[in-house]
Each structure stands twice: as C-alpha cells, then as structure tokens.
Design an enzyme around this catalytic site. Sequence first.
Site, PDB file in Angstrom:
ATOM      1  N   ARG A  15       0.799  -1.230   0.000  1.00 22.28           N
ATOM      2  CA  ARG A  15       0.000   0.000   0.000  1.00 22.28           C
ATOM      3  C   ARG A  15       0.833   1.282   0.000  1.00 22.28           C
ATOM      4  O   ARG A  15       0.309   2.378  -0.151  1.00 22.28           O
ATOM      5  CB  ARG A  15      -0.962  -0.006   1.202  1.00 22.28           C
ATOM      6  CG  ARG A  15      -2.168  -0.894   0.952  1.00 22.28           C
ATOM      7  CD  ARG A  15      -3.037  -0.995   2.185  1.00 22.28           C
ATOM      8  NE  ARG A  15      -2.440  -1.882   3.187  1.00 22.28           N
ATOM      9  CZ  ARG A  15      -2.851  -1.970   4.443  1.00 22.28           C
ATOM     10  NH1 ARG A  15      -3.837  -1.195   4.871  1.00 22.28           N
ATOM     11  NH2 ARG A  15      -2.272  -2.797   5.287  1.00 22.28           N
ATOM     12  N   GLY A 137      -5.026  -7.452  16.823  1.00 24.72           N
ATOM     13  CA  GLY A 137      -5.143  -8.608  17.710  1.00 24.72           C
ATOM     14  C   GLY A 137      -5.637  -8.142  19.074  1.00 24.72           C
ATOM     15  O   GLY A 137      -5.120  -7.178  19.640  1.00 24.72           O
TER      16      GLY A 137
END
Length: 453
Positions: A15, A137
């Site tokens: 990206r 996470g």
Amino acid sequence: MAFSVVVLAAGKGTRMKSSLPKVLHKVGGVPMVQRIINTVEQMQASAVHLVYGHGGDQLQDEVSGQNLNWCLQAEQLGTGHAVQQAAPHVKDDEDVLVLVGDAPLIRQQTLERLVKVKADCDLALLTVELDDPTGMGRIVRNEQGNISAIVEHKDATDAQREIREINTGMMMMNGGDLKRWLSELSNDNAQGEYYLTDVIAMAAAQGKVIQAAQPDEVAETEGVNNRVHLAKLERVLQRWQAEALMHGGATLADPARVDIRGEVQTGSDVFIDINAVFEGKVVLGNNVSIGPNCILRNCTVTDNAVIEANSIVEDAQVGEACTVGPYARLRPGAVLHTKAKVGNFVEIKKAILGEGAKANHLTYLGDAEIGAGANIGAGTITCNYDGVNKSKTLIGKHAFIGSNSSLVAPVSVGDNATVGAGSVVTTDVEDDALTVARARQRNIANWPRPTKK
Ligand code: UD1
Ligand code: CA
C-alpha cells in the site's frame, strides 16, 4: 540482563505503492527501521536480528547497526514464521524483545518499561487501548484479569471484537520459551498464517505469568501501511522534537512550522522563526537567531550569531556573533570567524572568512582565505576554476576589494592592499599596495551621438 532483539520487517508494504521497501521510508529523515535499530542500540541490545523479505540489497545499502544480523524470510507466512527465521540465532538463556519494523516512533523509555515488566514475569506484552481496535489482535483476559490469549481480529468472536485492548506486536520473553512455542505453531486460522500471537495462549496454558506494559503515547505503537500513516507519524515526531527544543530553552515562532530531519542541539535563548528545516547534525549556540525559511544541514552556529531569512547553511561553521543573509548560501567548507558578515546573494564554498571580514552583497568566494577585517565589495568573484582545476585565492588582513572585481586564482592580495573596482586581478598584489586592473577611463568632449540614417 543481556537481551537480543528481533525486528519484523519482511512485509512488502504494497500500500505504500513504492519501489522502496516500506521500512526504508523515512520519518524525521531516517528510515523507519533504522530508527528502531538506533533506539535498541541505545539500550545495548546484544544483537539485533532483522527479518527482511523484500528489497534485501536496498535494505543492506541503507540500514546499518553494530550487531545487526540479517535474517531472510523468503516467503511471508506470518509473524510467527518471521520470528522462526531469527530463532536459530537466539540463545536459550537470554530474553528476546520482538519489535515491528514499521512502527518507527517507539521510544526507548517505553521499551525499558517493557524490559522491566519482563524482569518480573515470563512474558511481557506492550498493549494499548484503542477507540477503534478494528483489524488488531485483541488481548483476551480471564476472570482474574490475567492475559490468557491474543485473538486476531479475523478469528475473533463478536464478543472478543468488543475488547479495546490490543496487541502492538511488541513483546518480550525468554529465548528458550520462544523457540519451544514457535515450533508448535500451526497456520490453522482465518488467514492461514503462522501467528506469533498464538504463543500467548501456549504460555498461559503452561501457567506462565503474562503481564502488559503501556507506552506514554499510542503513536509510539502505530504502524505505517500507507503514505497517509507516514505523514501522520512524521507530524507526531516533529511535534515531539519541537516540544523538546522548547523544553530545552529555545523559542519557536511556530512549533508546527519547524522540521528536524536529524538532530538539533540548542544553547539557551535560541530563537527559530517559521519554516526552518534542519538536517543531519546541527548545533546552535546561545542566543542564536534563525530567520524564516532557512535550511541548516550539518553545521555549527556559534553564540550570538544571526542567520537571516532565506539562507542555506550546509557543512559550514558560523562563528560567534556573525551575521549571515538574508539570502546567503554557505556551502561545504565555509568557515566564518567571529563577527564575520555575509550578506545577501553571497555564496561561500570552502572558504575561510577571518574575524570581522565582510562580504555584504552579490559575491562568490570559493577556495579562498580572507583575512580578518577584509572588506569584499559587491560583485566580487573568486575565479577558482579554469575548467579543469580549482585554485586558491588568498586575501590579506584588512584588504579592500573594490566592487565587481574578478580575482583569477591562483592569486593573492596582501594585507591592507586595495583593489580598484572593476579590476581583473591575475597577478599577486603586495601588502599595502593599490592595484587597478581595468582600462583607464577616457572622456571625449562634445562627442556627436550617432543619428538615424
Ligand atoms: C499483527 C499482529 C496483531 C497486532 C498488529 C499490530 C500477528 C498475527 N498479529 O497483525 O495482533 O495487533 O500486528 O500492528 O502477529 N511481518 C513479517 N513477516 C510476515 C508477516 C509480517 O516480517 O510473514 C512483519 C510485517 O512486516 C510487520 C509486522 O510483521 O512489520 C506485523 O505484520 P502485519 O502484517 O502488519 O500484522 P497484522 O496483521 O497487522
Ligand atoms: Ca500491522
């Protein structure tokens, strides 16, 4: 206790849309991964294992460290797999600090906090609470509040997705434990990857004590995935650096309009006007003033000196109480002694200006030594280059060089010597002499102007 570091930097960084590996993009003028290496070197890590995947040659050209160990992860099969590439180099009886290569703002004091937490438990995690933890996470705690697992966003239940405490990716544990747990990882999860984060549940199941530490600022743990993130962290770092300068006693006209791509040291009562750019190592003495729109790179500016607006100072030394600019350019090897003055549209390269010497306007001084108190008139040029070789110009103390003179090097002008305006000086001028090296003026009386035919 000695510890080693594993830096995970194998991700491609698609990206970023760049030919450069992501971790080579710079924050504060330094490649992201280099910042992290520099930070852990300050903490005397015994070794830094850098896990890389893409652009190995570019990385090895741009990144360096004292105890740097390059570990290739040829295929990116997950963070656990990445750490496995470094594991053979990790000792069983040392602690291992795992860091991510794309979170460039992590501070030494935060890592030291993590090291301290690890000293009193088996596994230390750096965590933060986010308002929007999407993608991260999650830190799962049991009824007693003890950490029992990390669940990746894609594998999490709806209830777990409500958890706002997240894994920053930075953690520390014993090397032997880590290697044992890594060998038991599987990729049976939503992403088909070997997750480093799975070691947390293994540790908990074995009754290991897991503790979390937090950074002072969330930005320290933020990763860069695209150039919008990069720009955001650049501004955060610049704000921190500007604040550090102000706490150190410098006045900034606007802390949002100073960019430090390197390191700036300031004495007391330094003033820095808007749009200053500092690169490399810059040292500013007491009462130094930097005007608007100046660029300073690897230079020293001594006490009470003033750099006026729109000046560029590179690999140069500016002495005490000198004034430079506006619109001056000091190039590599420019050395200004006390109270020397360099004015507008003056370029100085590899030249020494003695104490109180002046070159106030429109001048080029290259490969030259100018004596104390000499006055260099407007438009003076040292002709230091014959197209092949560079030669030196020596100008004595209190010499006076008339405006628009060309000094064809190698040449010298003695102490107290005077050069008439408009001279082209090709041979040495003795002390105390006057030289006039131009056509003599001739006046023709009653001269008839041409008329149109
Ligand atoms: C990871 C964590 C997640 C945490 C998040 C924080 C895992 C499984 N998940 O997720 O808990 O909240 O970071 O940003 O660890 N890397 C490699 N090789 C690989 C994969 C990754 O070197 O095969 C490196 C990347 O270059 C990066 C770091 O590991 O520096 C993290 O990888 P990334 O893909 O960003 O992990 P996340 O999925 O965001
Ligand atoms: Ca990430």
